[in-house]
Design a protein around this motif. Sequence first.
Motif, PDB file in Angstrom:
ATOM      1  N   ASN A 185     -14.788   0.271  14.325  1.00  0.00           N
ATOM      2  CA  ASN A 185     -13.447   0.785  14.022  1.00  0.00           C
ATOM      3  C   ASN A 185     -13.395   1.518  12.691  1.00  0.00           C
ATOM      4  O   ASN A 185     -13.983   1.073  11.704  1.00  0.00           O
ATOM      5  N   ILE A 186     -12.653   2.605  12.650  1.00  0.00           N
ATOM      6  CA  ILE A 186     -12.255   3.198  11.380  1.00  0.00           C
ATOM      7  C   ILE A 186     -11.074   2.373  10.884  1.00  0.00           C
ATOM      8  O   ILE A 186     -10.161   2.052  11.645  1.00  0.00           O
ATOM      9  N   MET A 187     -11.102   2.034   9.608  1.00  0.00           N
ATOM     10  CA  MET A 187     -10.047   1.213   9.032  1.00  0.00           C
ATOM     11  C   MET A 187      -9.319   1.982   7.943  1.00  0.00           C
ATOM     12  O   MET A 187      -9.904   2.834   7.261  1.00  0.00           O
ATOM     13  N   GLY A 188      -8.042   1.672   7.782  1.00  0.00           N
ATOM     14  CA  GLY A 188      -7.263   2.349   6.763  1.00  0.00           C
ATOM     15  C   GLY A 188      -6.254   1.420   6.121  1.00  0.00           C
ATOM     16  O   GLY A 188      -5.910   0.365   6.663  1.00  0.00           O
ATOM     17  N   TRP A 189      -5.803   1.834   4.951  1.00  0.00           N
ATOM     18  CA  TRP A 189      -4.704   1.164   4.246  1.00  0.00           C
ATOM     19  C   TRP A 189      -3.602   2.196   4.000  1.00  0.00           C
ATOM     20  O   TRP A 189      -3.888   3.326   3.580  1.00  0.00           O
ATOM     21  N   PHE A 190      -2.382   1.766   4.250  1.00  0.00           N
ATOM     22  CA  PHE A 190      -1.201   2.579   3.989  1.00  0.00           C
ATOM     23  C   PHE A 190      -0.221   1.730   3.195  1.00  0.00           C
ATOM     24  O   PHE A 190      -0.349   0.508   3.132  1.00  0.00           O
ATOM     25  N   ARG A 191       0.773   2.369   2.623  1.00  0.00           N
ATOM     26  CA  ARG A 191       1.815   1.629   1.922  1.00  0.00           C
ATOM     27  C   ARG A 191       3.153   2.301   2.145  1.00  0.00           C
ATOM     28  O   ARG A 191       3.227   3.492   2.420  1.00  0.00           O
ATOM     29  N   GLN A 192       4.187   1.498   2.029  1.00  0.00           N
ATOM     30  CA  GLN A 192       5.539   2.024   2.190  1.00  0.00           C
ATOM     31  C   GLN A 192       6.456   1.346   1.191  1.00  0.00           C
ATOM     32  O   GLN A 192       6.606   0.114   1.207  1.00  0.00           O
ATOM     33  N   ALA A 193       7.044   2.161   0.345  1.00  0.00           N
ATOM     34  CA  ALA A 193       8.018   1.679  -0.624  1.00  0.00           C
ATOM     35  C   ALA A 193       9.416   1.832  -0.034  1.00  0.00           C
ATOM     36  O   ALA A 193       9.633   2.655   0.862  1.00  0.00           O
ATOM     37  N   PRO A 194      10.384   1.062  -0.524  1.00  0.00           N
ATOM     38  CA  PRO A 194      11.745   1.151   0.011  1.00  0.00           C
ATOM     39  C   PRO A 194      12.287   2.578  -0.067  1.00  0.00           C
ATOM     40  O   PRO A 194      12.191   3.233  -1.105  1.00  0.00           O
ATOM     41  N   GLY A 195      12.821   3.057   1.040  1.00  0.00           N
ATOM     42  CA  GLY A 195      13.410   4.376   1.076  1.00  0.00           C
ATOM     43  C   GLY A 195      12.419   5.518   1.133  1.00  0.00           C
ATOM     44  O   GLY A 195      12.811   6.688   1.075  1.00  0.00           O
ATOM     45  N   LYS A 196      11.130   5.210   1.253  1.00  0.00           N
ATOM     46  CA  LYS A 196      10.111   6.261   1.287  1.00  0.00           C
ATOM     47  C   LYS A 196       9.319   6.184   2.587  1.00  0.00           C
ATOM     48  O   LYS A 196       9.300   5.165   3.268  1.00  0.00           O
ATOM     49  N   GLU A 197       8.639   7.281   2.890  1.00  0.00           N
ATOM     50  CA  GLU A 197       7.796   7.320   4.082  1.00  0.00           C
ATOM     51  C   GLU A 197       6.493   6.563   3.833  1.00  0.00           C
ATOM     52  O   GLU A 197       6.078   6.362   2.698  1.00  0.00           O
ATOM     53  N   ARG A 198       5.875   6.164   4.931  1.00  0.00           N
ATOM     54  CA  ARG A 198       4.577   5.493   4.831  1.00  0.00           C
ATOM     55  C   ARG A 198       3.562   6.469   4.243  1.00  0.00           C
ATOM     56  O   ARG A 198       3.476   7.618   4.666  1.00  0.00           O
ATOM     57  N   SER A 252     -15.066   4.611   6.897  1.00  0.00           N
ATOM     58  CA  SER A 252     -15.757   4.815   8.156  1.00  0.00           C
ATOM     59  C   SER A 252     -16.265   3.484   8.723  1.00  0.00           C
ATOM     60  O   SER A 252     -16.273   2.459   8.040  1.00  0.00           O
ATOM     61  N   TRP A 253     -16.722   3.511   9.962  1.00  0.00           N
ATOM     62  CA  TRP A 253     -17.150   2.281  10.635  1.00  0.00           C
ATOM     63  C   TRP A 253     -18.274   1.598   9.885  1.00  0.00           C
ATOM     64  O   TRP A 253     -18.354   0.371   9.850  1.00  0.00           O
ATOM     65  N   SER A 254     -19.141   2.392   9.261  1.00  0.00           N
ATOM     66  CA  SER A 254     -20.285   1.813   8.558  1.00  0.00           C
ATOM     67  C   SER A 254     -19.963   1.449   7.115  1.00  0.00           C
ATOM     68  O   SER A 254     -20.718   0.728   6.462  1.00  0.00           O
ATOM     69  N   GLY A 255     -18.867   1.984   6.603  1.00  0.00           N
ATOM     70  CA  GLY A 255     -18.555   1.794   5.193  1.00  0.00           C
ATOM     71  C   GLY A 255     -19.143   2.862   4.302  1.00  0.00           C
ATOM     72  O   GLY A 255     -18.888   2.871   3.095  1.00  0.00           O
ATOM     73  N   GLY A 256     -19.882   3.779   4.887  1.00  0.00           N
ATOM     74  CA  GLY A 256     -20.576   4.767   4.081  1.00  0.00           C
ATOM     75  C   GLY A 256     -19.729   5.927   3.607  1.00  0.00           C
ATOM     76  O   GLY A 256     -20.102   6.637   2.674  1.00  0.00           O
ATOM     77  N   VAL A 257     -18.582   6.116   4.253  1.00  0.00           N
ATOM     78  CA  VAL A 257     -17.701   7.226   3.870  1.00  0.00           C
ATOM     79  C   VAL A 257     -16.305   6.675   3.609  1.00  0.00           C
ATOM     80  O   VAL A 257     -15.786   5.878   4.396  1.00  0.00           O
ATOM     81  N   THR A 258     -15.716   7.078   2.500  1.00  0.00           N
ATOM     82  CA  THR A 258     -14.372   6.640   2.151  1.00  0.00           C
ATOM     83  C   THR A 258     -13.512   7.842   1.787  1.00  0.00           C
ATOM     84  O   THR A 258     -14.019   8.920   1.438  1.00  0.00           O
ATOM     85  N   ASP A 259     -12.220   7.640   1.860  1.00  0.00           N
ATOM     86  CA  ASP A 259     -11.264   8.697   1.540  1.00  0.00           C
ATOM     87  C   ASP A 259     -10.057   8.029   0.890  1.00  0.00           C
ATOM     88  O   ASP A 259      -9.691   6.914   1.283  1.00  0.00           O
ATOM     89  N   TYR A 260      -9.438   8.712  -0.080  1.00  0.00           N
ATOM     90  CA  TYR A 260      -8.339   8.120  -0.819  1.00  0.00           C
ATOM     91  C   TYR A 260      -7.181   9.093  -0.969  1.00  0.00           C
ATOM     92  O   TYR A 260      -7.365  10.314  -1.053  1.00  0.00           O
ATOM     93  N   GLY A 261      -5.987   8.530  -1.037  1.00  0.00           N
ATOM     94  CA  GLY A 261      -4.840   9.332  -1.395  1.00  0.00           C
ATOM     95  C   GLY A 261      -4.925   9.738  -2.860  1.00  0.00           C
ATOM     96  O   GLY A 261      -5.499   9.019  -3.678  1.00  0.00           O
ATOM     97  N   ASP A 262      -4.346  10.872  -3.191  1.00  0.00           N
ATOM     98  CA  ASP A 262      -4.463  11.402  -4.552  1.00  0.00           C
ATOM     99  C   ASP A 262      -3.908  10.436  -5.592  1.00  0.00           C
ATOM    100  O   ASP A 262      -4.429  10.344  -6.708  1.00  0.00           O
ATOM    101  N   SER A 263      -2.863   9.700  -5.241  1.00  0.00           N
ATOM    102  CA  SER A 263      -2.204   8.838  -6.226  1.00  0.00           C
ATOM    103  C   SER A 263      -3.014   7.596  -6.584  1.00  0.00           C
ATOM    104  O   SER A 263      -2.702   6.932  -7.578  1.00  0.00           O
ATOM    105  N   VAL A 264      -4.038   7.286  -5.809  1.00  0.00           N
ATOM    106  CA  VAL A 264      -4.812   6.073  -6.070  1.00  0.00           C
ATOM    107  C   VAL A 264      -6.274   6.354  -6.401  1.00  0.00           C
ATOM    108  O   VAL A 264      -7.025   5.422  -6.723  1.00  0.00           O
ATOM    109  N   LYS A 265      -6.692   7.594  -6.312  1.00  0.00           N
ATOM    110  CA  LYS A 265      -8.089   7.927  -6.599  1.00  0.00           C
ATOM    111  C   LYS A 265      -8.477   7.488  -8.002  1.00  0.00           C
ATOM    112  O   LYS A 265      -7.743   7.694  -8.959  1.00  0.00           O
ATOM    113  N   GLY A 266      -9.629   6.848  -8.085  1.00  0.00           N
ATOM    114  CA  GLY A 266     -10.126   6.376  -9.380  1.00  0.00           C
ATOM    115  C   GLY A 266      -9.609   5.002  -9.765  1.00  0.00           C
ATOM    116  O   GLY A 266     -10.107   4.405 -10.718  1.00  0.00           O
TER     117      GLY A 266
END
Length: 127
Positions: A32-45, A52-66
């Motif tokens: 499975n590809i796995m992801g994390w999302f968040r939703q604050a009150p009054g905002k979109e997810r 990735s399935w192996s863990g070898g590739v990751t991707d991040y939203g701009d607000s959390v990178k680093g």
Amino acid sequence: QVQLIESGGGSVRAGASLRLSCAASGGTFSTNIMGWFRQAPGKEREFVASISWSGGVTDYGDSVKGRFTIFRRNAESTVYLQMDNLKPEDTAVYYCAAKTPPWSTVTITSANEYEYWGQGTQVTVSP
């Protein structure tokens, strides 16, 4: 059918760290590809991170990178989100999501493409 259960949320001060966990059952976690999302009150997810399935590739939203790191332990059917240097704007309900095969990309940033979701865990960051 895949069931996802998040844990690890809580209330912390700005600058602190938290580690969220998402335990999966049913299906074959390691495909499975796995992801994390968040939703604050009054905002979109909002997309937070994907792995990735192996863990070898990751991707991040701009607000959390680093600051956030997604990783997985397939032997434990668990995906994690390590959150460092938390900010008040990180306050939200955090959701874990899964996409079973077939998939056309190794990570997924769109919530609409995920099939299964957890119930969410609250993260509150105070100044």
